[in-house]
Design a protein around this motif. Structure first.
Motif, PDB file in Angstrom:
ATOM      1  N   LYS A 304      -8.365  -9.652   7.423  1.00 27.07           N
ATOM      2  CA  LYS A 304      -7.412  -9.978   6.370  1.00 27.07           C
ATOM      3  C   LYS A 304      -8.079 -10.176   5.017  1.00 27.07           C
ATOM      4  N   TYR A 305      -9.230 -10.853   5.010  1.00 30.85           N
ATOM      5  CA  TYR A 305      -9.894 -11.185   3.745  1.00 30.85           C
ATOM      6  C   TYR A 305     -10.962 -10.156   3.373  1.00 30.85           C
ATOM      7  N   ALA A 306     -11.759  -9.755   4.361  1.00 33.95           N
ATOM      8  CA  ALA A 306     -12.861  -8.827   4.087  1.00 33.95           C
ATOM      9  C   ALA A 306     -12.369  -7.457   3.645  1.00 33.95           C
ATOM     10  N   SER A 307     -11.159  -7.068   4.074  1.00 29.57           N
ATOM     11  CA  SER A 307     -10.626  -5.772   3.656  1.00 29.57           C
ATOM     12  C   SER A 307     -10.506  -5.683   2.133  1.00 29.57           C
ATOM     13  N   ASN A 308     -10.271  -6.825   1.492  1.00 28.41           N
ATOM     14  CA  ASN A 308     -10.198  -6.842   0.021  1.00 28.41           C
ATOM     15  C   ASN A 308     -11.551  -6.531  -0.603  1.00 28.41           C
ATOM     16  N   VAL A 309     -12.628  -6.993   0.045  1.00 33.26           N
ATOM     17  CA  VAL A 309     -13.984  -6.725  -0.444  1.00 33.26           C
ATOM     18  C   VAL A 309     -14.308  -5.239  -0.295  1.00 33.26           C
ATOM     19  N   VAL A 310     -13.909  -4.648   0.843  1.00 28.92           N
ATOM     20  CA  VAL A 310     -14.160  -3.222   1.067  1.00 28.92           C
ATOM     21  C   VAL A 310     -13.465  -2.395  -0.017  1.00 28.92           C
ATOM     22  N   LYS A 311     -12.208  -2.736  -0.306  1.00 33.10           N
ATOM     23  CA  LYS A 311     -11.477  -1.998  -1.339  1.00 33.10           C
ATOM     24  C   LYS A 311     -12.115  -2.183  -2.708  1.00 33.10           C
ATOM     25  N   LYS A 312     -12.565  -3.396  -2.996  1.00 33.17           N
ATOM     26  CA  LYS A 312     -13.202  -3.652  -4.293  1.00 33.17           C
ATOM     27  C   LYS A 312     -14.491  -2.847  -4.442  1.00 33.17           C
ATOM     28  N   LEU A 313     -15.238  -2.727  -3.344  1.00 34.73           N
ATOM     29  CA  LEU A 313     -16.474  -1.937  -3.390  1.00 34.73           C
ATOM     30  C   LEU A 313     -16.181  -0.460  -3.654  1.00 34.73           C
ATOM     31  N   MET A 314     -15.114   0.057  -3.044  1.00 38.50           N
ATOM     32  CA  MET A 314     -14.766   1.464  -3.259  1.00 38.50           C
ATOM     33  C   MET A 314     -14.348   1.715  -4.708  1.00 38.50           C
ATOM     34  N   GLU A 315     -13.688   0.746  -5.304  1.00 35.34           N
ATOM     35  CA  GLU A 315     -13.187   0.904  -6.665  1.00 35.34           C
ATOM     36  C   GLU A 315     -14.256   0.648  -7.725  1.00 35.34           C
ATOM     37  N   SER A 346      -4.378  -0.334   4.635  1.00 30.03           N
ATOM     38  CA  SER A 346      -4.469  -0.557   3.194  1.00 30.03           C
ATOM     39  C   SER A 346      -5.813  -0.070   2.646  1.00 30.03           C
ATOM     40  N   VAL A 347      -6.887  -0.281   3.420  1.00 33.17           N
ATOM     41  CA  VAL A 347      -8.215   0.195   3.021  1.00 33.17           C
ATOM     42  C   VAL A 347      -8.223   1.713   2.913  1.00 33.17           C
ATOM     43  N   LEU A 348      -7.618   2.385   3.905  1.00 35.08           N
ATOM     44  CA  LEU A 348      -7.593   3.849   3.900  1.00 35.08           C
ATOM     45  C   LEU A 348      -6.701   4.395   2.782  1.00 35.08           C
ATOM     46  N   GLN A 349      -5.640   3.667   2.441  1.00 34.52           N
ATOM     47  CA  GLN A 349      -4.810   4.074   1.306  1.00 34.52           C
ATOM     48  C   GLN A 349      -5.627   4.022   0.013  1.00 34.52           C
ATOM     49  N   THR A 350      -6.450   2.978  -0.119  1.00 32.00           N
ATOM     50  CA  THR A 350      -7.335   2.872  -1.286  1.00 32.00           C
ATOM     51  C   THR A 350      -8.377   3.978  -1.260  1.00 32.00           C
ATOM     52  N   ALA A 351      -8.849   4.300  -0.048  1.00 33.02           N
ATOM     53  CA  ALA A 351      -9.850   5.367   0.090  1.00 33.02           C
ATOM     54  C   ALA A 351      -9.291   6.699  -0.420  1.00 33.02           C
ATOM     55  N   LYS A 352      -8.005   6.970  -0.157  1.00 33.92           N
ATOM     56  CA  LYS A 352      -7.400   8.210  -0.656  1.00 33.92           C
ATOM     57  C   LYS A 352      -7.430   8.253  -2.190  1.00 33.92           C
ATOM     58  N   LYS A 353      -7.147   7.119  -2.818  1.00 35.30           N
ATOM     59  CA  LYS A 353      -7.133   7.068  -4.275  1.00 35.30           C
ATOM     60  C   LYS A 353      -8.533   7.228  -4.872  1.00 35.30           C
TER      61      LYS A 353
END
Length: 381
Positions: A304-315, A346-353
């Motif tokens: 729940k929380y770490a997924s936000n860090v993964v998305k932030k790293l991708m961005e 949600s992480v994979l949706q960010t990955a597409k972007k």
């Protein structure tokens, strides 16, 4: 918190003053001596200064309304519970007449620490601090810092914390400031981890020079593990790390976050701090975090929380690190479980972007092939 029996005495405090208790015995709400006059007791409840006074505080035989400070002399706060008395005091403080100020000072100086937290009287006290001269402030300073248990209770109280901030604004000498910072250094962790106490500590960083607040900063750096995953503590750390220059003890706080980035990423408030550091867009910091979490993106993406860090790293850094992260996730044997997990999805949706070309096509095809399974899984949550 460290033992606080050796808190130094400010010049003017009584030599027979009882040493404060150890940190373990400090209550959030100290016991009040029943023999202490009711006028000097304080409430921990949130209240509006203009709200009606509880029935227990209204005299059974009401006196005629007061119209001047002479009417209140000898009973400044015991008779000022009604709106009329409050207005008289407020007016006299605005006028700043020395004789009126001396009358008020003589009646509040011995119970100032308790009055600072009162829902109604605290407003008068905050105005009162502004009109005190240096001699009066010295006497009030000694009273306020004489009992560290009561001092902490004031800082943890909604009205008390505002009174304390106003008192800090009025400190005039380097000696007063340094002594107050020394006292706060013994109370730093419980104050920082409290909604109201953290405002007091944050105010110190806002109004005092860095060299004066260094004792508090050192404690925060030493005890960062006790502060990082607390909501109030995390907010204060973000503010400290947002300063233009990261130096000294603040650098140690940053090092503590960087050294435990993986564990913090999975914490409710720790992940916010890690994201905050990533937001600095400093390649060295981001790469240090990546070094800790690489190989665990499949696990972190479903947290729940770490997924936000993964998305932030991708961005981060204009998607500079996204290909590395996306490649690890796509090749993971847990890819399908990531896809149907709400946080992983949600992480994979960010990955597409954050992707382009062949990688984006692969992700789009992945979502197309498993669209029904994704819909069913997310509906069942």
């Amino acid at each position: 918190m460290e033992n606080i029996t050796n808190v130094p005495k400010f010049p003017g405090q009584e030599s027979h003053h009882t040493p404060p208790p150890s940190a373990e015995t400090i209550p959030l709400q100290p016991e009040i001596d029943p023999s202490f006059p009711s006028v000097c007791r304080f409430s921990m409840d949130v209240g509006d200064p203009s709200a009606p006074v509880p029935a227990g505080d209204v005299p059974t035989n009401p006196q005629p309304p007061v119209s001047s400070l002479e009417d209140l002399k000898g009973k400044v706060f015991s008779e000022a519970m009604d709106q009329c008395g409050y207005q008289v005091l407020h007016q006299k403080l605005q006028e700043r007449k020395p004789e009126d100020i001396r009358i008020i000072f003589s009646e509040v100086k011995d119970c100032i620490i308790r009055l600072m937290s009162h829902p109604l009287r605290s407003c008068v006290i905050q105005n009162f601090f502004e009109v005190c001269d240096e001699k009066m402030l010295n006497q009030l300073f000694s009273s306020i810092t004489a009992n560290i248990t009561l001092l902490m209770s004031v800082c943890l109280n909604p009205q008390g914390s505002e009174s304390m901030k106003k008192f800090l604004d009025c400190l005039m000498t380097r000696e007063q400031i340094c002594y107050m910072m020394a006292v706060f250094s013994y109370l730093t962790v419980p104050l920082v981890n409290n909604q109201f106490g953290s405002r007091v500590i944050g105010h110190c960083f806002h109004i005092f020079p860095a060299e004066h607040t260094e004792p508090i900063l050192k404690v925060i750096a030493d005890k960062s593990s006790e502060i990082i995953d607390n909501e109030s503590g995390s907010c204060l750390l973000q503010d400290l790390l947002s300063k233009d220059s990261i130096r000294g003890s603040v650098r140690r706080i940053l090092a503590a976050i960087m050294g435990d980035a993986y564990r913090m990423s999975e914490k409710q408030f720790g992940n916010i701090l890690v994201q905050h550091v990533i937001g600095f867009e400093r390649a060295g910091l981001i790469e240090d975090i990546l070094a800790q979490v690489t190989g665990a993106f499949a696990i972190l993406s479903r947290n729940k929380y770490a997924s936000n860090v993964v998305k932030k790293l991708m961005e981060a850094s204009n998607h500079k690190y996204a290909p590395q992260i996306i490649d690890e996730i796509i090749k993971s044997p847990k890819l399908l479980s990531i896809l149907v997990d709400p946080y992983g999805n949600s992480v994979l949706q960010t990955a597409k972007k954050c992707s382009k070309g062949t990688v984006r096509k692969t992700l789009n095809e992945l979502f197309r092939q498993h669209s029904q399974l994704i819909t069913l899984s997310l509906q069942c949550i």
